[in-house]
Write a protein that holds these residues in place. Structure first.
Motif, PDB file in Angstrom:
ATOM      1  N   ALA A   1       0.837  -1.197   0.000  1.00  0.00           N
ATOM      2  CA  ALA A   1       0.000   0.000   0.000  1.00  0.00           C
ATOM      3  C   ALA A   1       0.875   1.251   0.000  1.00  0.00           C
ATOM      4  O   ALA A   1       1.993   1.251   0.496  1.00  0.00           O
ATOM      5  N   GLY A   2       0.328   2.299  -0.556  1.00  0.00           N
ATOM      6  CA  GLY A   2       1.064   3.558  -0.624  1.00  0.00           C
ATOM      7  C   GLY A   2       0.756   4.475   0.544  1.00  0.00           C
ATOM      8  O   GLY A   2      -0.110   4.190   1.382  1.00  0.00           O
ATOM      9  N   GLN A   3       1.464   5.590   0.572  1.00  0.00           N
ATOM     10  CA  GLN A   3       1.335   6.591   1.640  1.00  0.00           C
ATOM     11  C   GLN A   3      -0.121   7.010   1.838  1.00  0.00           C
ATOM     12  O   GLN A   3      -0.604   7.066   2.964  1.00  0.00           O
ATOM     13  N   THR A   4      -0.828   7.284   0.759  1.00  0.00           N
ATOM     14  CA  THR A   4      -2.216   7.747   0.859  1.00  0.00           C
ATOM     15  C   THR A   4      -3.095   6.691   1.510  1.00  0.00           C
ATOM     16  O   THR A   4      -3.948   7.003   2.347  1.00  0.00           O
ATOM     17  N   GLN A   5      -2.880   5.425   1.159  1.00  0.00           N
ATOM     18  CA  GLN A   5      -3.685   4.354   1.740  1.00  0.00           C
ATOM     19  C   GLN A   5      -3.418   4.212   3.237  1.00  0.00           C
ATOM     20  O   GLN A   5      -4.346   4.006   4.021  1.00  0.00           O
ATOM     21  N   TYR A   6      -2.155   4.336   3.644  1.00  0.00           N
ATOM     22  CA  TYR A   6      -1.833   4.254   5.075  1.00  0.00           C
ATOM     23  C   TYR A   6      -2.383   5.452   5.837  1.00  0.00           C
ATOM     24  O   TYR A   6      -2.845   5.319   6.974  1.00  0.00           O
ATOM     25  N   GLU A   7      -2.351   6.625   5.215  1.00  0.00           N
ATOM     26  CA  GLU A   7      -2.918   7.810   5.867  1.00  0.00           C
ATOM     27  C   GLU A   7      -4.415   7.636   6.081  1.00  0.00           C
ATOM     28  O   GLU A   7      -4.950   7.993   7.131  1.00  0.00           O
ATOM     29  N   GLU A   8      -5.107   7.069   5.089  1.00  0.00           N
ATOM     30  CA  GLU A   8      -6.540   6.811   5.240  1.00  0.00           C
ATOM     31  C   GLU A   8      -6.781   5.765   6.332  1.00  0.00           C
ATOM     32  O   GLU A   8      -7.716   5.879   7.130  1.00  0.00           O
ATOM     33  N   LEU A   9      -5.936   4.756   6.383  1.00  0.00           N
ATOM     34  CA  LEU A   9      -6.049   3.742   7.429  1.00  0.00           C
ATOM     35  C   LEU A   9      -5.894   4.377   8.807  1.00  0.00           C
ATOM     36  O   LEU A   9      -6.654   4.070   9.736  1.00  0.00           O
TER      37      LEU A   9
ATOM     38  N   GLN B   1      -9.053   6.066   9.724  1.00  0.00           N
ATOM     39  CA  GLN B   1     -10.065   5.093  10.118  1.00  0.00           C
ATOM     40  C   GLN B   1      -9.810   4.568  11.530  1.00  0.00           C
ATOM     41  O   GLN B   1     -10.743   4.359  12.297  1.00  0.00           O
TER      42      GLN B   1
END
Length: 172
Positions: free
Chosen positions: A2-10, A13
């Motif tokens: 996963a990329g930075q944006t996906q981890y930030e969204e995680l 959440q």
């Protein structure tokens, strides 16, 4: 990966998940806060054990575990008996009253989750449960290993080299 944006969204959440935990806490009876419920749940799942084992399963300091144990013992939800292998230690066991309290907690949480997830399919609930268990296991694996931040890159050398260094946008 996963990329930075996906981890930030995680991360967002995870922060929002605090609301779910708070609502679960609000439906608990005042005499049985979250730490007490965790003690009862672990004794039910794993059976009788020493307080040191319970502390490890809770992933909290022994002094915190001792306070939770005292709270549930005062209410008669667990019993503490001498450990036959070491009379200085105590074995903690769930009592019938503790089992009844745990059953009540289960009814409350099941009812609340069923209401909030009424529009989810059974497969959605199974998938969420599976993924949360996987996430928790990933963190459990790291519990004994202290987290170390990544090593920062070495500063550029101040010694002039004979060959010119070319920098690309990816390395700056």
């Amino acid at each position: 990966m996963a990329g930075q944006t996906q981890y930030e969204e995680l991360i967002r959440q995870f922060s929002a998940f605090g609301a779910v935990k708070r609502e679960l806490g609000r439906i608990m009876p005042p005499e049985c806060p979250g730490g007490s419920a965790a003690v009862l749940t672990l004794l039910h799942q794993h059976g009788a054990m020493r307080i040191s084992n319970l502390s490890e399963l809770l992933a909290v300091d022994l002094s915190v575990t001792s306070r939770h144990v005292a709270h549930v013992a005062e209410r008669g939800w667990i019993e503490r008996s001498p450990d036959p292998a070491d009379k200085r230690s105590r074995i903690l066991r769930l009592t019938p009253s503790g089992r009844a309290q745990l059953d009540e907690l289960s009814r409350r949480t099941t009812r609340m989750l069923a209401e909030r997830l009424a529009d989810w399919t059974d497969d959605d609930v199974v998938q969420l449960t599976r993924l949360m268990a996987r996430l928790r296991a990933g963190f459990d694996d790291c519990r004994g290993t202290p987290h170390r931040p990544p090593t920062p890159p070495a500063p550029p050398s101040t010694v002039a080299s004979e060959e010119p260094t070319t920098r690309t946008p990816a390395t700056t």
